[in-house]
Design a protein around this motif. Structure first.
Motif, short mmCIF file in Angstrom:
data_model
loop_
_atom_site.label_atom_id
_atom_site.label_comp_id
_atom_site.label_asym_id
_atom_site.label_seq_id
_atom_site.Cartn_x
_atom_site.Cartn_y
_atom_site.Cartn_z
N VAL A 93 6.19 0.20 -5.60
CA VAL A 93 7.25 0.83 -4.82
C VAL A 93 7.94 1.93 -5.63
CG1 VAL A 93 9.46 0.44 -3.66
CG2 VAL A 93 7.62 -1.22 -3.43
N MET A 94 8.22 1.65 -6.90
CA MET A 94 8.87 2.64 -7.76
C MET A 94 8.07 3.94 -7.82
SD MET A 94 10.13 0.26 -10.98
CE MET A 94 10.57 1.69 -12.00
N ARG A 95 6.76 3.78 -8.05
CA ARG A 95 5.92 4.96 -8.23
C ARG A 95 5.66 5.68 -6.91
NH1 ARG A 95 1.45 5.88 -12.76
NH2 ARG A 95 0.75 7.95 -12.10
N HIS A 96 5.41 4.92 -5.85
CA HIS A 96 5.06 5.53 -4.57
C HIS A 96 6.25 6.23 -3.92
CE1 HIS A 96 3.57 6.09 -0.51
NE2 HIS A 96 2.38 5.67 -0.87
N CYS A 105 -6.03 5.87 -3.66
CA CYS A 105 -4.91 5.94 -4.60
C CYS A 105 -3.98 7.09 -4.20
CB CYS A 105 -5.41 6.13 -6.03
SG CYS A 105 -4.07 6.24 -7.24
N PRO A 106 -2.69 6.83 -3.99
CA PRO A 106 -1.76 7.90 -3.60
C PRO A 106 -1.28 8.74 -4.78
CG PRO A 106 -0.60 5.82 -3.71
CD PRO A 106 -2.05 5.51 -4.02
N ASP A 125 -5.63 12.90 -6.18
CA ASP A 125 -6.42 13.33 -5.03
C ASP A 125 -7.66 12.44 -4.93
OD1 ASP A 125 -7.32 14.74 -2.89
OD2 ASP A 125 -8.14 16.40 -4.04
N ASP A 126 -7.50 11.33 -4.22
CA ASP A 126 -8.54 10.30 -4.17
C ASP A 126 -9.29 10.35 -2.85
OD1 ASP A 126 -10.06 8.14 -4.85
OD2 ASP A 126 -8.49 6.64 -4.56
N HIS A 127 -10.61 10.24 -2.91
CA HIS A 127 -11.44 10.25 -1.70
C HIS A 127 -12.39 9.06 -1.65
CE1 HIS A 127 -10.14 14.36 -0.75
NE2 HIS A 127 -10.27 14.61 -2.05
N HIS A 128 -12.31 8.15 -2.64
CA HIS A 128 -13.29 7.06 -2.71
C HIS A 128 -12.63 5.70 -2.95
CE1 HIS A 128 -16.51 9.98 -2.66
NE2 HIS A 128 -15.89 10.64 -3.62
N ALA A 129 -11.40 5.52 -2.49
CA ALA A 129 -10.70 4.22 -2.59
C ALA A 129 -10.82 3.61 -3.98
CB ALA A 129 -11.25 3.25 -1.54
N SER A 130 -10.21 4.27 -4.96
CA SER A 130 -10.30 3.80 -6.34
C SER A 130 -9.15 2.87 -6.73
CB SER A 130 -10.33 5.00 -7.29
OG SER A 130 -9.21 5.83 -7.10
N SER A 178 -7.50 -0.58 -6.64
CA SER A 178 -8.00 -1.93 -6.41
C SER A 178 -6.87 -2.95 -6.54
CB SER A 178 -9.11 -2.25 -7.43
OG SER A 178 -9.58 -3.56 -7.25
N PHE A 179 -6.91 -3.98 -5.69
CA PHE A 179 -5.90 -5.03 -5.71
C PHE A 179 -6.51 -6.34 -6.19
CE2 PHE A 179 -4.70 -1.99 -2.45
CZ PHE A 179 -3.38 -1.73 -2.77
N LYS A 180 -5.86 -6.98 -7.15
CA LYS A 180 -6.30 -8.27 -7.64
C LYS A 180 -5.34 -9.32 -7.06
CE LYS A 180 -8.34 -10.41 -11.67
NZ LYS A 180 -8.77 -10.19 -13.07
N VAL A 181 -5.72 -9.92 -5.94
CA VAL A 181 -4.85 -10.83 -5.21
C VAL A 181 -4.48 -12.05 -6.05
CG1 VAL A 181 -4.64 -12.26 -3.15
CG2 VAL A 181 -5.79 -10.05 -3.01
N SER A 182 -5.42 -12.54 -6.87
CA SER A 182 -5.16 -13.74 -7.66
C SER A 182 -4.01 -13.54 -8.65
CB SER A 182 -6.43 -14.17 -8.41
OG SER A 182 -6.83 -13.15 -9.32
N LYS A 183 -3.83 -12.32 -9.14
CA LYS A 183 -2.75 -12.01 -10.07
C LYS A 183 -1.64 -11.20 -9.42
CE LYS A 183 -5.43 -12.32 -14.35
NZ LYS A 183 -5.79 -11.66 -15.63
N ASN A 184 -1.84 -10.81 -8.13
CA ASN A 184 -0.85 -10.03 -7.39
C ASN A 184 -0.55 -8.69 -8.07
OD1 ASN A 184 0.42 -10.36 -4.85
ND2 ASN A 184 2.42 -10.42 -5.84
N THR A 185 -1.61 -8.01 -8.49
CA THR A 185 -1.46 -6.73 -9.18
C THR A 185 -2.36 -5.67 -8.55
OG1 THR A 185 -3.18 -7.32 -10.79
CG2 THR A 185 -0.89 -7.82 -11.38
N TRP A 186 -2.17 -4.41 -8.96
CA TRP A 186 -2.99 -3.30 -8.49
C TRP A 186 -3.32 -2.40 -9.68
CZ3 TRP A 186 -0.87 1.60 -9.33
CH2 TRP A 186 0.48 1.62 -9.65
N ARG A 187 -4.41 -1.66 -9.53
CA ARG A 187 -4.82 -0.75 -10.59
C ARG A 187 -5.74 0.32 -10.04
NH1 ARG A 187 -8.17 -2.12 -16.19
NH2 ARG A 187 -8.06 -0.01 -17.05
N CYS A 188 -5.53 1.56 -10.46
CA CYS A 188 -6.45 2.64 -10.12
C CYS A 188 -7.38 2.87 -11.29
CB CYS A 188 -5.69 3.93 -9.80
SG CYS A 188 -6.79 5.32 -9.45
N PHE A 189 -8.68 2.80 -11.04
CA PHE A 189 -9.66 2.94 -12.12
C PHE A 189 -10.00 4.40 -12.41
CE2 PHE A 189 -10.17 -1.41 -10.70
CZ PHE A 189 -10.24 -2.09 -11.90
#
Length: 300
Positions: free
Chosen positions: A66-69, A32-33, A36-41, A43-54
């Motif tokens: 894009v807006m946030r990054h 997660c950008p 400070d992420d070190h464990h790939a938190s 996640s991408f849900k391809v079926s819904k075309n979304t992303w989320r950091c847990f």
């Protein structure tokens, strides 16, 4: 920008957008950008075309990422996505929107009767890309400068009968935005349709992602067309490619970009063109233009 265009941006493959932003996606996850992420938190849900950091809770779709990054506004993010994926947008109008004007070929046709290349265009095409001059003439590439002195490469799109149907203007200033501009009503989907009239039964036709790779393929001696992305191909375009395959036994081949979006594009095309042949680029070459510059152009 209408709802259909906006939906095209939201439908762009979320993992492909993430990778264009510089994120490394592995098994639908990435670092997660936004913390400070070190464990790939992330996640991408391809079926819904979304992303989320847990971990930090950030989430959304393509435009939100894009807006946030990149720290952009909604409209800036939409323009960035459009530039990166060659999606044609009409400018947003806060009041009542007018329907886009049809493309006026008569206004632009004369520019391509006697193409002219300024110094910036010549450097880009011949010094940087090392293209064959015959290819540049075949594609009728020309150039111009706007009122601010910014140089643009003007790329015409023709239908199979040779009628001008659209124009892509490419900004020749590196890193400048917008990278592309399109006159109102431009139909810029399959590029270099004129080459279809030269095909013989059983001949190979290469499919490139974008005009630059198409020019390199042509300069290397191949017959080629280009598409912006599989998600932007219309049903009419797909029918045309399938008809060529069945009636002329045209054999489609492709050098996908050496990244996940490139492979994803190949698989999407493979669904509608089952006989599509995959060629692997050598290590160190991210796309066919790189391959052409590093290997093929040195032989000419």
């Amino acid at each position: 920008m209408d709802r259909i265009q906006l939906q095209k941006l939201r439908d762009l493959p979320i993992e492909g957008v993430a990778e264009r932003l510089g994120l490394r996606v592995v098994r639908h996850k990435a670092l997660c950008p936004f913390h400070d992420d070190h464990h790939a938190s992330l996640s991408f849900k391809v079926s819904k075309n979304t992303w989320r950091c847990f971990v930090c809770g950030a989430s959304g779709g393509t435009i939100d990422l894009v807006m946030r990054h990149l720290g952009m506004s909604f409209l800036e993010a939409c323009r960035w996505l459009a530039d990166e994926h060659n999606v044609i947008l009409t400018e947003y109008q806060p009041k009542k929107e007018k329907p886009p004007k049809p493309f006026d070929a008569s206004r632009y046709s004369r520019y391509f009767e006697r193409p002219w290349l300024n110094d910036e265009a010549r450097r880009f095409l011949f010094d940087e890309r090392r293209l064959d001059a015959r290819v540049v003439r075949w594609c009728r590439l020309t150039s111009w400068k706007d009122y601010n002195g910014i140089p643009w490469l003007q790329i015409p799109y023709y239908d199979r009968q040779g009628k001008l149907i659209g124009i892509q203007n490419r900004n020749l200033v590196k890193g400048a935005t917008p990278r592309f501009r399109f006159p109102s009503g431009s139909q810029c989907t399959i590029y270099n349709l004129s080459v279809l009239n030269l095909l013989k039964p059983g001949e190979v036709l290469f499919i490139a992602e974008g005009c630059s790779d198409c020019w390199s393929l042509l300069s290397a001696g191949h017959k080629a067309i280009a598409i912006p992305s599989a998600t932007l191909l219309s049903k009419k375009d797909v029918n045309l490619l399938q008809t060529l395959s069945s009636e002329l036994s045209v054999r489609y081949e492709m050098y996908p970009d050496r990244d996940a979006p490139g492979e994803r594009l190949f698989m999407q095309l493979k669904e509608v063109l089952p006989q599509l042949v995959h060629h692997q680029l050598p290590p160190g070459c991210k796309d066919f233009s790189d391959y052409y510059l590093s290997v093929i152009a040195t032989r000419h």
